[in-house]
Design a protein around this motif. Structure first.
Motif, PDB file in Angstrom:
ATOM      1  N   ALA A   1     -19.151  32.143 -22.619  1.00  0.00           N
ATOM      2  CA  ALA A   1     -18.882  33.344 -21.817  1.00  0.00           C
ATOM      3  C   ALA A   1     -19.989  33.567 -20.793  1.00  0.00           C
ATOM      4  O   ALA A   1     -19.725  33.976 -19.652  1.00  0.00           O
ATOM      5  N   ALA A   2     -21.225  33.291 -21.179  1.00  0.00           N
ATOM      6  CA  ALA A   2     -22.344  33.459 -20.251  1.00  0.00           C
ATOM      7  C   ALA A   2     -22.223  32.499 -19.071  1.00  0.00           C
ATOM      8  O   ALA A   2     -22.517  32.870 -17.926  1.00  0.00           O
ATOM      9  N   ILE A   3     -21.797  31.275 -19.337  1.00  0.00           N
ATOM     10  CA  ILE A   3     -21.611  30.313 -18.240  1.00  0.00           C
ATOM     11  C   ILE A   3     -20.531  30.817 -17.280  1.00  0.00           C
ATOM     12  O   ILE A   3     -20.670  30.710 -16.058  1.00  0.00           O
ATOM     13  N   GLU A   4     -19.457  31.398 -17.819  1.00  0.00           N
ATOM     14  CA  GLU A   4     -18.408  31.937 -16.949  1.00  0.00           C
ATOM     15  C   GLU A   4     -18.935  33.105 -16.115  1.00  0.00           C
ATOM     16  O   GLU A   4     -18.646  33.198 -14.913  1.00  0.00           O
ATOM     17  N   LEU A   5     -19.710  33.991 -16.718  1.00  0.00           N
ATOM     18  CA  LEU A   5     -20.299  35.092 -15.958  1.00  0.00           C
ATOM     19  C   LEU A   5     -21.238  34.556 -14.875  1.00  0.00           C
ATOM     20  O   LEU A   5     -21.285  35.073 -13.759  1.00  0.00           O
ATOM     21  N   HIS A   6     -21.986  33.512 -15.223  1.00  0.00           N
ATOM     22  CA  HIS A   6     -22.889  32.897 -14.245  1.00  0.00           C
ATOM     23  C   HIS A   6     -22.089  32.315 -13.081  1.00  0.00           C
ATOM     24  O   HIS A   6     -22.474  32.462 -11.911  1.00  0.00           O
TER      25      HIS A   6
ATOM     26  N   GLY B   1     -21.201  34.772 -10.551  1.00  0.00           N
ATOM     27  CA  GLY B   1     -22.303  35.373  -9.820  1.00  0.00           C
ATOM     28  C   GLY B   1     -22.823  36.641 -10.443  1.00  0.00           C
ATOM     29  O   GLY B   1     -23.588  37.387  -9.806  1.00  0.00           O
ATOM     30  N   ASP B   2     -22.441  36.922 -11.691  1.00  0.00           N
ATOM     31  CA  ASP B   2     -22.831  38.159 -12.353  1.00  0.00           C
ATOM     32  C   ASP B   2     -23.925  37.979 -13.404  1.00  0.00           C
ATOM     33  O   ASP B   2     -24.309  38.958 -14.052  1.00  0.00           O
ATOM     34  N   LEU B   3     -24.422  36.765 -13.591  1.00  0.00           N
ATOM     35  CA  LEU B   3     -25.439  36.547 -14.618  1.00  0.00           C
ATOM     36  C   LEU B   3     -26.421  35.473 -14.145  1.00  0.00           C
ATOM     37  O   LEU B   3     -26.289  34.296 -14.461  1.00  0.00           O
ATOM     38  N   PRO B   4     -27.434  35.866 -13.400  1.00  0.00           N
ATOM     39  CA  PRO B   4     -28.439  34.891 -12.951  1.00  0.00           C
ATOM     40  C   PRO B   4     -29.174  34.261 -14.134  1.00  0.00           C
ATOM     41  O   PRO B   4     -29.277  34.864 -15.213  1.00  0.00           O
ATOM     42  N   VAL B   5     -29.686  33.064 -13.930  1.00  0.00           N
ATOM     43  CA  VAL B   5     -30.441  32.376 -14.978  1.00  0.00           C
ATOM     44  C   VAL B   5     -31.659  33.196 -15.396  1.00  0.00           C
ATOM     45  O   VAL B   5     -32.099  33.135 -16.544  1.00  0.00           O
ATOM     46  N   SER B   6     -32.189  33.986 -14.500  1.00  0.00           N
ATOM     47  CA  SER B   6     -33.395  34.783 -14.796  1.00  0.00           C
ATOM     48  C   SER B   6     -33.112  36.047 -15.584  1.00  0.00           C
ATOM     49  O   SER B   6     -34.033  36.784 -15.922  1.00  0.00           O
ATOM     50  N   THR B   7     -31.845  36.312 -15.916  1.00  0.00           N
ATOM     51  CA  THR B   7     -31.479  37.552 -16.624  1.00  0.00           C
ATOM     52  C   THR B   7     -32.236  37.661 -17.937  1.00  0.00           C
ATOM     53  O   THR B   7     -32.343  36.706 -18.709  1.00  0.00           O
ATOM     54  N   THR B   8     -32.746  38.853 -18.220  1.00  0.00           N
ATOM     55  CA  THR B   8     -33.413  39.133 -19.490  1.00  0.00           C
ATOM     56  C   THR B   8     -32.669  40.228 -20.234  1.00  0.00           C
ATOM     57  O   THR B   8     -31.952  41.043 -19.644  1.00  0.00           O
ATOM     58  N   GLY B   9     -32.870  40.254 -21.552  1.00  0.00           N
ATOM     59  CA  GLY B   9     -32.221  41.255 -22.388  1.00  0.00           C
ATOM     60  C   GLY B   9     -32.761  41.206 -23.800  1.00  0.00           C
ATOM     61  O   GLY B   9     -33.910  40.808 -24.021  1.00  0.00           O
ATOM     62  N   ALA B  10     -31.939  41.582 -24.765  1.00  0.00           N
ATOM     63  CA  ALA B  10     -32.351  41.594 -26.167  1.00  0.00           C
ATOM     64  C   ALA B  10     -32.436  40.171 -26.707  1.00  0.00           C
ATOM     65  O   ALA B  10     -31.868  39.232 -26.146  1.00  0.00           O
TER      66      ALA B  10
END
Length: 407
Positions: free
Chosen positions: A175-180, A183-192
């Motif tokens: 799912a993260a690859i699809e968001l990427h 254009g909604d999930l840059p590789v630099s995204t940080t979180g929990a």
């Protein structure tokens, strides 16, 4: 938002710290499209090859997959956090004091004023009241001020590669690859540490399925848009069964001669039946006669008492820690104007060693208590109540030293 059936993470609201990182990285691992995937563990580079192959099978652009996986590396700090979570051993009253403190309620009130229009939209469209959304927002990220400092890409890949729960996290990687790719999930995204993203902490699959473009900019960006985050959170709660206009938690008082074995989330009864047994709202509230509820004693018969309604169970889809959810639900009532809980004088919680000893004894007696982790979870509570009944003790599911000694 942790709307999935396993407890994964608590944002660092009690003591935010910068995550430790490994000193060396697996730089530029190959992303050739391998024909098979490693189920868990093993060589990390081979694991990434399998992820790339699966992404290709799902129709993701090779350029987006390569961009997402290039430079990926396992994060030992994520695995350490996954094995930790000792904070959830704290009893409800102590946990609530630590997490709510003196500042969380004023912050919630200020956030409610600043985002009144969006909160009204959430309530109108999804039925989730403003005080509940403010409680979730406040507990998850302190109203967006601390959203986690783990690299999301590396966290998800680390947990998908690890052998504890790969079946849960591998789909999140996809799912993260699809968001990427969107254009909604840059590789630099940080979180929990467990991969949740944004102001209300949602996993990639949840964002794909329930994310809402609240600010109408064509994207669902939960890290930077309060409108997107709050609308998405409300949509998730509605998806899990939130009932508009119904309560979630009401503080009650009980007669001294009450049958404590009736407590516990397993014992739903009509509110009229609870009232007939002498259960009454602590102050002013008229209990909804048409609903059913369970009697929740988070610290046993000598501590606070609540009726927990169906909406409370919806919150347990968000996070399965009973202490965390009870605290969040209680905080929402404070935001809505309720008075602080009647604390009572509950018996002290067993020490970690005592709780583990109790769990071993319960397990030896044939009870299913889950891991011997010293946490008073649902399985341990059920086993405690059964043994209290067998031994003639007040069956309130709160383990005291008397039960430990008798066993």
């Amino acid at each position: 938002m942790q709307l999935f059936p396993l407890l994964l993470a608590l944002p660092a609201l009690l003591a935010p710290t910068v995550s430790a990182r490994a000193e060396t990285a697996l730089s530029d691992p190959p992303v050739a499209l391998a024909p098979s995937a490693v189920s868990c563990g093993g060589d990390f580079r081979a694991f990434l090859d399998g992820i790339a192959a699966e992404a290709k099978e799902q129709g993701q652009p090779a350029s987006a997959t390569d961009s997402w996986l290039t430079g990926a590396w396992p994060d030992p700090a994520v695995l350490k956090a996954d094995r930790r979570q000792g904070i959830f051993r704290k009893p409800f009253l102590e946990f609530a004091q630590d997490l709510i403190g003196d500042t969380r309620l004023p912050k919630a009130q200020a956030a409610g004023e600043a985002h009144a229009a969006t909160l009204a939209r959430v309530e109108a469209q999804y039925g989730v009241p403003r005080e509940l959304m403010l409680a979730i927002w406040g507990f998850e990220t302190d109203f967006g001020s601390f959203q986690g400092d783990y690299n999301t890409r590396d966290a998800l890949l680390t947990l998908a590669h690890d052998c504890r729960r790969p079946e849960m996290f591998r789909p999140q990687v996809m799912a993260a690859i699809e968001l990427h790719a969107r254009g909604d999930l840059p590789v630099s995204t940080t979180g929990a540490w467990a991969g949740e993203i944004g102001m209300v902490q949602m996993l990639p699959e949840d964002i794909l399925a329930r994310g809402v473009d609240g600010d109408s900019d064509g994207h669902v960006r939960l890290k930077t848009s309060a409108e997107d985050a709050l609308m998405s959170g409300g949509n998730m709660l509605k998806h899990h069964g939130w009932q508009a206009g119904q309560p979630w938690l009401v503080e009650v008082v009980l007669p001294e001669t009450f049958d404590w074995s009736l407590s516990g989330l397993e014992n739903d009864m009509p509110v009229t039946q609870w009232a007939a047994l002498g259960v009454a709202p602590r102050r002013g509230t008229t209990l909804p006669d048409s609903l059913t509820a369970a009697l929740l004693l988070p610290q046993g018969r000598k501590g606070p008492a609540f009726l927990a309604f169906q909406n409370f169970r919806v919150l347990l889809e968000w996070n399965q820690s009973l202490t965390y959810v009870t605290t969040a639900a209680y905080f929402a009532t404070l935001v809505g104007g309720a008075e602080p809980v009647l604390a009572g004088a509950p018996e002290p919680l067993l020490t970690l060693e005592e709780m583990q000893s109790l769990q071993r004894k319960l397990q030896a007696l044939g009870h299913e208590v889950g891991r011997i982790d010293g946490v008073l979870g649902a399985g341990t509570r059920r086993a405690v109540r059964e043994e209290q009944l067998r031994l003639g003790l007040p069956a309130d599911s709160w383990p005291g030293r008397d039960l430990l000694e008798l066993l």
